[in-house]
Design an enzyme around this catalytic site. Sequence first.
Site, short mmCIF file in Angstrom:
data_model
loop_
_atom_site.label_atom_id
_atom_site.label_comp_id
_atom_site.label_asym_id
_atom_site.label_seq_id
_atom_site.Cartn_x
_atom_site.Cartn_y
_atom_site.Cartn_z
N LYS A 30 0.72 -1.35 0.14
CA LYS A 30 0.09 0.06 -0.04
C LYS A 30 0.94 1.26 -0.06
O LYS A 30 1.98 1.14 0.17
CB LYS A 30 -1.10 -0.07 1.26
CG LYS A 30 -0.41 0.03 2.59
CD LYS A 30 -1.52 -0.24 3.67
CE LYS A 30 -1.14 0.20 4.86
NZ LYS A 30 -2.12 0.48 5.85
N ARG A 122 -11.89 -1.39 12.67
CA ARG A 122 -11.63 -0.58 11.24
C ARG A 122 -12.48 -1.03 10.14
O ARG A 122 -13.22 -0.29 9.60
CB ARG A 122 -10.28 -0.36 11.04
CG ARG A 122 -9.96 0.46 9.85
CD ARG A 122 -8.51 0.59 10.04
NE ARG A 122 -7.96 -0.10 9.10
CZ ARG A 122 -6.45 -0.55 8.78
NH1 ARG A 122 -5.59 0.83 9.39
NH2 ARG A 122 -5.93 -1.61 8.25
N TYR A 254 14.96 31.95 10.49
CA TYR A 254 13.77 32.60 10.95
C TYR A 254 13.51 33.19 12.26
O TYR A 254 13.30 31.97 12.90
CB TYR A 254 12.68 32.09 9.88
CG TYR A 254 12.82 32.20 8.46
CD1 TYR A 254 12.79 33.39 7.64
CD2 TYR A 254 12.93 30.96 7.99
CE1 TYR A 254 13.00 32.99 6.28
CE2 TYR A 254 13.23 30.62 6.59
CZ TYR A 254 13.09 31.88 5.74
OH TYR A 254 13.35 31.78 4.63
N MET A 300 12.42 25.31 5.22
CA MET A 300 11.54 24.82 3.84
C MET A 300 12.81 23.88 3.15
O MET A 300 12.60 22.83 2.88
CB MET A 300 10.79 25.66 3.17
CG MET A 300 10.15 24.98 2.32
SD MET A 300 9.18 25.99 1.24
CE MET A 300 8.28 24.97 0.04
#
Length: 355
Positions: A30, A122, A254, A300
Amino acid sequence: MTARWTLDAQLFHDNVAHVIQNQPVMAVMKNNAYHYGLDFAVNAFLKQGITTFSTTVLREAVRIRKLAPEAVIFLMNPSTEFHIIREQRIHMTLPSPEFYHQHQSDLAGINVHLEYENFLHRSGFRTFDDMIPVIQTNRELPKSEQMSIVGIWTHFGYADEFDGDEYSDEKQAWLTGLEKIKTYHDFEFIHAQNSASFVRDGLFTGHSHARLGIILYGSRPYSSLPESLTRQSLTISANVIQVRQLEKGQSAGYSFAFTAEHSTRLAVVDLGYGDGILRTRSKHECLINGRRYPIKALMMSHMFVEVDSNVAAGDEVILYSNDIRIDEYTFKGVGANSEQLSALNHHSLLKEIKL
Ligand SMILES: Cc1ncc(COP(=O)(O)O)c(C=O)c1O
């Protein structure tokens, strides 16, 4: 220089053979084979003798069929695209009596595996007794209208838990119910065990397959296991693009992301959360020239790493490899193995498979 996702194909192959030890395994494919890549992983598993696969998404099941025309492919989520399932010879879960009654005629000719809900809650039949009327109703239909009940399965939610009795209880519920239902019906496929359960107990008696995911992809399912159990073939790396000197009290990044408490050599590395590095992972170290150095800030496209005079611009920086493994950080609370793998950004990292 660019951040990289590098797979050592030989190591992956060798590790699969080492993990399965010729036992019958249904490989869990998966989420694009735990993000290792469906095509790569199917071919690798086939080479190691695995011919049974499972996934949650029909599109992936269809792709596996293209790669493995003779394989058994099991769809763990129900789908109502019955014509594709039939045409592609895909086995599918039967998740409830309601699903059966709603789609009885569409299910004709399809191979289904009855799903037992167990403690995960589930999906699946609530009890084994709920399976009996479905088996009987199906049996009473003309042959051409019957689905083929070829399998039965469950999924354990607590196999990697050691604090309580939940795993032992869910295992007991499954094994007891299974013995009973087997007196009503013969199942060719019986599968329940994920990596943790398989490592703890070996393949249960009478089960056709262990249904393994993460251990095939190189991570340990729980922390008390030795690293030698499974080896990680994936490396995530980048480079030092500059080394900057910060004096005591100076900040970098930052909003004071890092403030030097003493004179500090700070390596700027071209890898960041945009590449899928989790913020929780940046609380720990990375590997440069064989030594671990602390990550000090994550942006980032960049990271700051506090280094010593042994580190220079151009040096390789390793976030993950078999020497600094995903599972180590799982056990340090960074996130599940699959979570760290799934977060990686395959659009920004340069993908390389070393053959
Ligand atoms: C239904 C099912 N079976 C098997 C697995 C494989 O589990 P693991 O990766 O722990 O081996 C998963 C993974 O989440 C799953 O959802």
